[in-house]
Design an enzyme around this catalytic site. Structure first.
Site, PDB file in Angstrom:
ATOM      1  N   ASN A 256       0.807  -1.234   0.000  1.00 30.55           N
ATOM      2  CA  ASN A 256       0.000   0.000   0.000  1.00 30.55           C
ATOM      3  C   ASN A 256       0.838   1.281   0.000  1.00 30.55           C
ATOM      4  O   ASN A 256       0.420   2.290  -0.545  1.00 30.55           O
ATOM      5  CB  ASN A 256      -1.015  -0.010   1.144  1.00 30.55           C
ATOM      6  CG  ASN A 256      -0.385  -0.131   2.494  1.00 30.55           C
ATOM      7  OD1 ASN A 256       0.752  -0.596   2.624  1.00 30.55           O
ATOM      8  ND2 ASN A 256      -1.087   0.280   3.520  1.00 30.55           N
TER       9      ASN A 256
ATOM     10  N   GLU B 216       7.317   2.731  14.845  1.00 23.87           N
ATOM     11  CA  GLU B 216       8.212   3.135  13.767  1.00 23.87           C
ATOM     12  C   GLU B 216       8.117   4.644  13.574  1.00 23.87           C
ATOM     13  O   GLU B 216       7.252   5.300  14.140  1.00 23.87           O
ATOM     14  CB  GLU B 216       7.815   2.411  12.470  1.00 23.87           C
ATOM     15  CG  GLU B 216       8.034   0.915  12.598  1.00 23.87           C
ATOM     16  CD  GLU B 216       7.953   0.177  11.278  1.00 23.87           C
ATOM     17  OE1 GLU B 216       6.888   0.241  10.637  1.00 23.87           O
ATOM     18  OE2 GLU B 216       8.942  -0.479  10.901  1.00 23.87           O
TER      19      GLU B 216
ATOM     20  N   GLU C 125       3.727  -4.238  12.449  1.00 24.22           N
ATOM     21  CA  GLU C 125       2.770  -3.165  12.144  1.00 24.22           C
ATOM     22  C   GLU C 125       1.665  -3.808  11.321  1.00 24.22           C
ATOM     23  O   GLU C 125       1.887  -4.153  10.167  1.00 24.22           O
ATOM     24  CB  GLU C 125       3.437  -2.070  11.305  1.00 24.22           C
ATOM     25  CG  GLU C 125       4.631  -1.414  11.952  1.00 24.22           C
ATOM     26  CD  GLU C 125       4.269  -0.250  12.840  1.00 24.22           C
ATOM     27  OE1 GLU C 125       3.074  -0.087  13.177  1.00 24.22           O
ATOM     28  OE2 GLU C 125       5.178   0.501  13.206  1.00 24.22           O
TER      29      GLU C 125
ATOM     30  N   CYS D 105      -3.476   1.332   6.432  1.00 21.98           N
ATOM     31  CA  CYS D 105      -3.705   0.579   7.674  1.00 21.98           C
ATOM     32  C   CYS D 105      -4.382   1.463   8.718  1.00 21.98           C
ATOM     33  O   CYS D 105      -5.115   0.964   9.558  1.00 21.98           O
ATOM     34  CB  CYS D 105      -2.394   0.031   8.195  1.00 21.98           C
ATOM     35  SG  CYS D 105      -1.095   1.239   8.159  1.00 21.98           S
TER      36      CYS D 105
HETATM   37  P1  NAP Z   1       0.279  -9.445   3.668  1.00 20.08           P
HETATM   38  O1  NAP Z   1      -0.361 -10.442   2.811  1.00 20.08           O
HETATM   39  O2  NAP Z   1       0.439  -9.750   5.095  1.00 20.08           O
HETATM   40  O3  NAP Z   1       1.690  -9.168   2.981  1.00 20.08           O
HETATM   41  C1  NAP Z   1       2.630  -8.283   3.497  1.00 20.08           C
HETATM   42  C2  NAP Z   1       4.015  -8.757   3.140  1.00 20.08           C
HETATM   43  O4  NAP Z   1       4.251 -10.023   3.741  1.00 20.08           O
HETATM   44  C3  NAP Z   1       4.238  -8.960   1.643  1.00 20.08           C
HETATM   45  O5  NAP Z   1       5.572  -8.629   1.330  1.00 20.08           O
HETATM   46  C4  NAP Z   1       4.022 -10.450   1.494  1.00 20.08           C
HETATM   47  O6  NAP Z   1       4.653 -10.988   0.363  1.00 20.08           O
HETATM   48  C5  NAP Z   1       4.641 -10.963   2.765  1.00 20.08           C
HETATM   49  N1  NAP Z   1       4.175 -12.285   3.180  1.00 20.08           N
HETATM   50  C6  NAP Z   1       3.060 -12.939   2.800  1.00 20.08           C
HETATM   51  N2  NAP Z   1       2.983 -14.136   3.419  1.00 20.08           N
HETATM   52  C7  NAP Z   1       4.067 -14.230   4.217  1.00 20.08           C
HETATM   53  C8  NAP Z   1       4.548 -15.218   5.126  1.00 20.08           C
HETATM   54  N3  NAP Z   1       3.901 -16.367   5.349  1.00 20.08           N
HETATM   55  N4  NAP Z   1       5.701 -14.981   5.794  1.00 20.08           N
HETATM   56  C9  NAP Z   1       6.361 -13.840   5.610  1.00 20.08           C
HETATM   57  N5  NAP Z   1       5.964 -12.863   4.756  1.00 20.08           N
HETATM   58  C10 NAP Z   1       4.826 -13.060   4.074  1.00 20.08           C
HETATM   59  O7  NAP Z   1      -0.427  -8.057   3.621  1.00 20.08           O
HETATM   60  P2  NAP Z   1      -0.831  -7.256   2.318  1.00 20.08           P
HETATM   61  O8  NAP Z   1      -2.075  -7.886   1.844  1.00 20.08           O
HETATM   62  O9  NAP Z   1       0.286  -7.138   1.381  1.00 20.08           O
HETATM   63  O10 NAP Z   1      -1.034  -5.784   2.943  1.00 20.08           O
HETATM   64  C11 NAP Z   1      -2.206  -5.344   3.482  1.00 20.08           C
HETATM   65  C12 NAP Z   1      -2.187  -5.408   4.992  1.00 20.08           C
HETATM   66  O11 NAP Z   1      -1.088  -4.700   5.546  1.00 20.08           O
HETATM   67  C13 NAP Z   1      -3.397  -4.776   5.610  1.00 20.08           C
HETATM   68  O12 NAP Z   1      -3.978  -5.659   6.536  1.00 20.08           O
HETATM   69  C14 NAP Z   1      -2.882  -3.535   6.306  1.00 20.08           C
HETATM   70  O13 NAP Z   1      -3.607  -3.103   7.393  1.00 20.08           O
HETATM   71  C15 NAP Z   1      -1.516  -3.908   6.661  1.00 20.08           C
HETATM   72  N6  NAP Z   1      -0.672  -2.722   6.787  1.00 20.08           N
HETATM   73  C16 NAP Z   1      -0.320  -2.277   8.041  1.00 20.08           C
HETATM   74  C17 NAP Z   1       0.463  -1.155   8.203  1.00 20.08           C
HETATM   75  C18 NAP Z   1       0.873  -0.667   9.549  1.00 20.08           C
HETATM   76  O14 NAP Z   1       1.779   0.134   9.639  1.00 20.08           O
HETATM   77  N7  NAP Z   1       0.288  -1.100  10.635  1.00 20.08           N
HETATM   78  C19 NAP Z   1       0.899  -0.459   7.084  1.00 20.08           C
HETATM   79  C20 NAP Z   1       0.527  -0.908   5.837  1.00 20.08           C
HETATM   80  C21 NAP Z   1      -0.262  -2.053   5.711  1.00 20.08           C
HETATM   81  P3  NAP Z   1       3.831 -11.169  -1.016  1.00 20.08           P
HETATM   82  O15 NAP Z   1       3.526  -9.816  -1.471  1.00 20.08           O
HETATM   83  O16 NAP Z   1       4.799 -11.879  -1.879  1.00 20.08           O
HETATM   84  O17 NAP Z   1       2.612 -11.970  -0.686  1.00 20.08           O
END
Ligand code: NAP
Ligand code: MG
Length: 508
Positions: free
Chosen positions: A169, A479, A267, A301
């Site tokens: 994002n 962070e 996060e 997020c």
């Molecule tokens: P995600 O599926 O959890 O993916 C995030 C990252 O983790 C990607 O690089 C992904 O790689 C990797 N990943 C996936 N499965 C993994 C595993 N089993 N072990 C280690 N890494 C793994 O999340 P997303 O769908 O990309 O992002 C959306 C989410 O992020 C939302 O829920 C949002 O709230 C959260 N977010 C939180 C913050 C915060 O600061 N709190 C900021 C931004 C976003 P791939 O892309 O290759 O699958």
């Protein structure tokens, strides 16, 4: 790229930012995958392919971890005077400044977000490096009070090899939030960008080298999260994992990282409340609430996705809020007039729409949006209308779960205690916003909200220097702030005795 004849590694430059092929960076070199595999990355706004990206294998992950470990154990980066590391961070920022427009354009293509959003995020990424260039200088040890004859000091030492896993994002900004404090502290980094948005993090890694970060200190592995992410999280030579992404993945990482007791920062997701009291400045609250949910097309997020409006101003607020939502422009993300860019992927578009459909089935009312959009010239992109849903109840999926799209659910309240309870009725605790002219009330409510971030009459959640992170299942660790440096360092206490006579505690 000209090879240097000296023993020094050639300077790596970010070259043309727009290319057909993006390699990974391991040990200061641009390299292909060990398997020679690549994957295609797309422009989410058009659905068109942008480039081929090297697809990291486990073998590549192993090389990257070993390069980072070698750089940490035997390299010079962590031993540089802090002013020298600081200078390199400032150099990264200045290269980014000089190539600002190119970085912004690449981020827009990479993510489908609007130009204005990308401009703000690239600027903040630059400021992150500048912030940590300064912050690290003040991140000193302490001299502590001990009985006379003794002396105790503590020093901060970099934690080691850090695996940093980031979401799609805010592709560049998340890379900056991760890399800047880690390398400022003297750590080495292996960063894994989201598979949907690898380009700007790769370019940032190249810029780090151009600015003088030594080989092995910053490595990047584009590749599948389940494979590369797991490998890094379980690797015994990785000392810390910093993850931003979804709560389920965060839980999985926490479990796996526990096997080697890695330091961990998470996060995660959010479902942030946005409270409009009856004495709020309505214009400001409407504008801030609009930005709060629809910025970055709701893929944030800390999106303020649960709107609570005091009953006595409900009609007035909603009329203006709906009216302004209708005025939001979606379309060409590179057009500076565009407010909202596209959704990141077809899959995410479907997730958003299925949430909206579930709300309708459960009896909620869609008062605005609630549908996919076709944008002329961008027919194959992923577009969703800014959506406002009313007549919801606290048990509905759209109220409880993070949607991660331009969808806000609206509820009402009568008094302060009631709305605090409503706001805290969530497994998440990342952001929250309060709109009121009564400063006493603002402080009371801010104190009782279970969230890492409270915005009072303010549309923005953070600047470099403000702590960013969650309560409850939104994760832990902060962070963007000075304290982040604590999470990239270990504190070593050194206790010595300077007395003239030896101490014999056993007396034997
Ligand atoms: P995600 O599926 O959890 O993916 C995030 C990252 O983790 C990607 O690089 C992904 O790689 C990797 N990943 C996936 N499965 C993994 C595993 N089993 N072990 C280690 N890494 C793994 O999340 P997303 O769908 O990309 O992002 C959306 C989410 O992020 C939302 O829920 C949002 O709230 C959260 N977010 C939180 C913050 C915060 O600061 N709190 C900021 C931004 C976003 P791939 O892309 O290759 O699958
Ligand atoms: Mg995912």
């Amino acid at each position: 790229m000209a090879k240097s004849t000296s023993k020094r590694k050639p300077l790596m430059e970010a070259m043309d930012m727009k290319r057909d092929v993006y390699q990974m960076v391991i040990n200061g070199d641009r390299v292909d995958s060990s398997t020679k595999e690549t994957f295609t990355t797309y422009n989410p706004a058009t659905g068109e392919p942008l480039a081929q990206v090297a697809k990291a294998s486990k073998e590549d992950a192993e090389r990257a971890v070993q390069a980072a470990k070698q750089a940490f154990d035997h390299g010079k980066w962590r031993h540089f005077p802090v002013s020298k590391r600081s200078r390199v961070l400032n150099k990264i920022a200045s290269i980014m400044r000089s190539r600002f427009n190119e970085l912004v354009e690449l981020e827009v293509l990479n993510s489908g977000k609007s130009l204005s959003a990308a401009q703000g995020q690239v600027m903040q990424s630059i400021e992150d490096f500048e912030f940590y260039a300064g912050a690290i200088v003040g991140h000193r040890g302490t001299v502590n009070n001990v009985p006379s004859g003794f002396f105790n000091y503590s020093q901060n030492e970099p934690v080691g090899v850090c695996a940093q896993i980031i979401p799609w994002n805010y592709p560049m900004m998340m890379a900056a939030w991760k890399i800047a404090p880690a390398i400022a502290a003297g750590c080495s980094v292996v960063i894994k960008p989201a598979s949907l948005t690898p380009l700007t993090a790769i370019v940032l890694t190249e810029i780090c080298h151009e600015a003088g970060v030594p080989e092995g200190v910053v490595n990047i592995l584009p590749g599948p999260g389940a494979l590369i992410g797991d490998y890094l999280v379980e690797h015994p030579d990785v000392d810390k994992v910093a993850f931003t992404g979804s709560t389920p993945t965060g839980k999985d990482i926490m479990q796996k990282a526990s096997q080697t007791l890695k330091r961990l920062t998470l996060e995660l997701g959010g479902k942030s409340p946005n409270i409009i009291f009856d004495d709020a400045d309505i214009e400001g609250a409407v504008a801030g609430s609009l930005f709060g949910i629809f910025y970055n097309t709701g893929q944030s997020c800390e999106a303020r996705s649960r709107l609570y409006i005091h009953e006595s101003i409900y009609d007035e607020f909603m009329e203006k809020f709906v009216e302004k939502t209708k005025q939001l422009k979606l379309g060409d993300p590179l057009d500076k007039e565009t407010h909202l860019g596209s959704i990141i992927s077809r899959g995410q578009l479907e997730v958003i729409d299925s949430y909206v459909q579930s709300a309708i089935e459960e009896g909620a009312t869609v008062v605005e949006g609630g549908k996919r959009l076709e944008i002329e010239g961008f027919e194959n992109g992923h577009w969703y209308a800014p959506t406002i849903i009313t007549d919801v109840t606290p048990d509905m999926k759209v109220v409880k779960e993070e949607i991660f799209g331009p969808v806000v659910v609206v509820q009402t309240f009568n008094d302060e205690q009631e709305v605090i309870k409503q706001a805290n009725d969530s497994e998440y605790g990342l952001g929250s916003a309060i709109w009121t002219k009564d400063q006493g009330r603002a402080k009371r409510v801010a104190d009782l909200i279970q969230a890492g971030i409270v915005m009072i009459n303010c549309p923005f959640s953070a600047f470099p220097g403000t702590p960013f992170g969650g309560y409850k299942q939104s994760g832990f660790g902060r962070e963007l702030c000075i304290e982040t440096l604590d999470l990239y360092t270990e504190q070593k206490s050194v206790l010595s005795y300077y007395g003239s006579r030896p101490i014999n505690p056993f007396g034997v």
